[in-house]
Design a protein around this motif. Structure first.
Motif, PDB file in Angstrom:
ATOM      1  N   LYS A 212      -0.781  -7.402   3.703  1.00 25.16           N
ATOM      2  CA  LYS A 212       0.623  -7.631   4.025  1.00 25.16           C
ATOM      3  C   LYS A 212       0.867  -9.095   4.374  1.00 25.16           C
ATOM      4  O   LYS A 212      -0.015  -9.797   4.847  1.00 25.16           O
ATOM      5  N   GLU A 213       2.095  -9.541   4.146  1.00 21.08           N
ATOM      6  CA  GLU A 213       2.478 -10.853   4.673  1.00 21.08           C
ATOM      7  C   GLU A 213       3.769 -10.658   5.456  1.00 21.08           C
ATOM      8  O   GLU A 213       4.715 -10.039   4.982  1.00 21.08           O
ATOM      9  N   GLY A 214       3.764 -11.160   6.665  1.00 15.93           N
ATOM     10  CA  GLY A 214       4.946 -11.014   7.520  1.00 15.93           C
ATOM     11  C   GLY A 214       5.453 -12.374   7.944  1.00 15.93           C
ATOM     12  O   GLY A 214       4.675 -13.211   8.398  1.00 15.93           O
ATOM     13  N   TRP A 215       6.756 -12.603   7.733  1.00 14.25           N
ATOM     14  CA  TRP A 215       7.356 -13.871   8.148  1.00 14.25           C
ATOM     15  C   TRP A 215       8.331 -13.620   9.292  1.00 14.25           C
ATOM     16  O   TRP A 215       9.090 -12.648   9.272  1.00 14.25           O
TER      17      TRP A 215
ATOM     18  N   ASN B 224       0.838  -1.209   0.000  1.00 10.78           N
ATOM     19  CA  ASN B 224       0.000   0.000   0.000  1.00 10.78           C
ATOM     20  C   ASN B 224       0.869   1.254   0.000  1.00 10.78           C
ATOM     21  O   ASN B 224       2.092   1.182  -0.080  1.00 10.78           O
ATOM     22  N   ARG B 225       0.210   2.425   0.127  1.00  6.88           N
ATOM     23  CA  ARG B 225       0.981   3.671   0.057  1.00  6.88           C
ATOM     24  C   ARG B 225       1.956   3.781   1.231  1.00  6.88           C
ATOM     25  O   ARG B 225       3.052   4.320   1.104  1.00  6.88           O
ATOM     26  N   ASP B 226       1.548   3.232   2.364  1.00  5.09           N
ATOM     27  CA  ASP B 226       2.437   3.203   3.532  1.00  5.09           C
ATOM     28  C   ASP B 226       3.726   2.449   3.170  1.00  5.09           C
ATOM     29  O   ASP B 226       4.828   2.893   3.486  1.00  5.09           O
ATOM     30  N   GLY B 227       3.565   1.315   2.466  1.00  2.00           N
ATOM     31  CA  GLY B 227       4.721   0.526   2.044  1.00  2.00           C
ATOM     32  C   GLY B 227       5.615   1.328   1.109  1.00  2.00           C
ATOM     33  O   GLY B 227       6.842   1.258   1.176  1.00  2.00           O
TER      34      GLY B 227
ATOM     35  N   ARG C  86      12.807  -6.279   8.269  1.00  2.00           N
ATOM     36  CA  ARG C  86      12.826  -5.752   6.897  1.00  2.00           C
ATOM     37  C   ARG C  86      11.391  -5.479   6.451  1.00  2.00           C
ATOM     38  O   ARG C  86      10.481  -6.238   6.787  1.00  2.00           O
ATOM     39  N   ILE C  87      11.223  -4.390   5.704  1.00  2.00           N
ATOM     40  CA  ILE C  87       9.919  -4.144   5.065  1.00  2.00           C
ATOM     41  C   ILE C  87      10.188  -3.990   3.571  1.00  2.00           C
ATOM     42  O   ILE C  87      11.023  -3.173   3.175  1.00  2.00           O
ATOM     43  N   ASN C  88       9.551  -4.791   2.773  1.00  2.00           N
ATOM     44  CA  ASN C  88       9.765  -4.704   1.329  1.00  2.00           C
ATOM     45  C   ASN C  88       8.479  -4.250   0.653  1.00  2.00           C
ATOM     46  O   ASN C  88       7.422  -4.848   0.859  1.00  2.00           O
TER      47      ASN C  88
END
Ligand SMILES: NC(=O)c1ccc[n+]([C@@H]2O[C@H](COP(=O)([O-])OP(=O)(O)OC[C@H]3O[C@@H](n4cnc5c(N)ncnc54)[C@H](O)[C@@H]3O)[C@@H](O)[C@H]2O)c1
Length: 439
Positions: free
Chosen positions: A335-338, A280-283, A324-326
């Motif tokens: 979002k997907e977070g691992w 999204n725009r935040d990303g 990390r944020i990609n």
């Protein structure tokens, strides 16, 4: 179990105006969600103020009212919304652009959302580098911009016949910057406004305007905003409650659930690797290293505070933690977070935990916005001022009194929140000692 005097709390009468600098995904998911709740089109899932209960007295007393029946909170029906954004889209268009909520649902609340048109923003591209827009204030000085925000607030209040206001920053994450001389006292800050000091961020201008007007303020993003002496002094002077920073939603929420459990069982941790994809725009904004640095600081501090490596060096001294944020546009808000967590047990034997959280950022954030504005408004009516540490429950980087480390453990935070409500109403605090059941 100390019982305290019942605080006198003014009733939650009339309308409560919620003002949001930043009408993006979170703000519009919140506004649309409340409009949907008003129409009975959905449930406010995730909101403690709407669905949560509170135990009072002994376990045998069977007194467990809803929080909303225990303390006088404004109801969703009493809320009206306003905001500022650098883009001209009204709340309906912005919500459609954010693509968080289904078009069918949005169409049912379209008339209410279309009426919410963003006021001209206080914006500085040096603070948010990846976006730019036309809907901005062009006054010559920051002081004039602050005055204009106060004017906007008055106009909004009048037009909406709002009894009270609360402001919550839902704007983009601003670049990392440290407090400077201009942030140290209110006099220095006001001089800085008059002289266009480059160290004053747009978010700080909204916060200043809110506090000057005696309006509670919360910061949903990690940037340096009202967590500076100048604005905290102003909050206390004006007897306004404040809180922040950075909504505790996806991956960090999971961390504050899991890490206290590992520590409670004295299990060690060597490494915690967290990575996300977000479209999204935040990303997009967080793809800028300056904005990401602001976020990284708050995301990293959580584990250190919970695991306390200084007290448990055998378990956590060598913990390696990265986040990390990609930016990955195809996913939008989904979002997907691992997380890969390398833990160890008895005699140092290694084990691993993997988390794959397919979450929706704004769906998790919207109920936090609701709870925060309702609780801040309650605190204000109860005469509470300055930092509201009991609202740490909602934040990745909770604000605290200077010199006090923040509490990150979500269960301790919840206990603190509920005990504060009991204290406000003169009920016994619950310590969980429970010896009385065995006397
Ligand atoms: N969604 C979550 O789970 C979550 C969690 C923690 C923090 N946050 C933070 O909340 C904030 C909002 O997130 P979002 O997903 O809605 O982002 P978004 O990009 O969809 O919305 C932010 C909006 O702020 C506007 N904006 C930027 N600077 C502004 C200014 N100076 N004045 C007025 N408007 C301005 C942008 O134009 C944009 O419309 C971000 O800072 C984000 O990091 C979100």
């Amino acid at each position: 179990m100390s019982r305290t005097a019942n605080r006198s709390i003014a009733p939650a009468k009339g309308k409560l105006g919620i003002l949001m600098p930043g009408m993006g995904a979170v703000a519009t998911t919140f506004m649309a969600g409340i409009e949907a709740v008003k129409k009975g089109l959905g449930e406010p899932v995730g909101s403690l103020t709407q669905l949560g209960t509170i135990r009072l007295g002994k376990r045998t007393d069977n007194r467990t009212p809803y929080i909303r029946d225990f303390v006088p909170l404004a109801t969703p029906n009493q809320l009206v919304f306003g905001g500022w954004d650098i883009f001209e889209d009204n709340a309906y268009e912005a919500a459609a652009h954010a693509r968080v909520l289904q078009p069918e649902l949005l169409s049912k609340v379209k008339p209410a959302l279309q009426k919410i048109k963003p006021m001209k923003a206080v914006f500085d591209k040096n603070y948010v580098k990846r976006i730019d827009g036309p809907n901005v204030k062009t006054h010559k000085t920051l002081a004039a911009k602050a005055e204009a925000v106060m004017e906007d607030m008055k106009n909004f209040q009048k037009a909406n016949k709002a009894d009270r206001l609360a402001m919550i920053w839902c704007g983009s994450t601003e670049v990392f910057h440290k407090p400077a001389a201009v942030h140290q006292t209110l006099a220095a800050f006001e001089k800085g406004l008059a002289k266009n000091a480059p160290e004053i961020a747009p978010s700080q201008i909204y916060a200043y305007a809110a506090l000057k007007m005696g309006v509670p303020f919360a910061n949903g993003a990690p940037n340096l905003t009202h967590d500076i002496p100048a604005l905290l002094d102003l909050a206390r002077d004006r007897e306004v409650p404040v809180c922040g920073k950075d909504f505790k939603t996806g991956q960090t929420f999971m961390k504050t659930l899991l890490a206290p459990g590992l520590k409670a069982r004295m299990l060690g941790c060597k490494g915690w690797y967290s990575t996300n994809i977000l479209g999204n725009r935040d990303g997009e904004v967080l793809d800028d290293p300056g904005s990401f640095k602001t976020k990284e600081e708050t995301k990293l501090s959580v584990l250190d505070q919970i695991l306390q490596p200084n007290l448990y060096p055998q378990l956590y001294k060598d913990l390696y933690h990265t986040v990390r944020i990609n930016y990955y546009p195809p996913r939008g808000d989904e979002k997907e977070g691992w997380d890969n967590i390398d833990i160890f047990g008895w005699l140092g034997y290694p084990m691993q935990i993997k988390i794959d959280f397919l979450c929706r950022d704004s769906i998790l954030a919207a109920p936090l916005v609701l709870d925060l504005v309702l609780f801040l408004d309650l605190a204000h009516r109860a005469g509470m001022k300055g930092i509201q540490e009991w609202l740490s429950f909602y934040f990745k980087a909770p604000m605290t009194a200077p010199g006090l480390y923040p509490e990150h453990d979500v269960f301790i935070q919840l206990m603190k929140l509920k005990n504060t409500l009991r204290w406000m109403r003169g009920e016994d605090l619950i310590t969980h000692l429970g010896l009385e059941y065995y006397d």
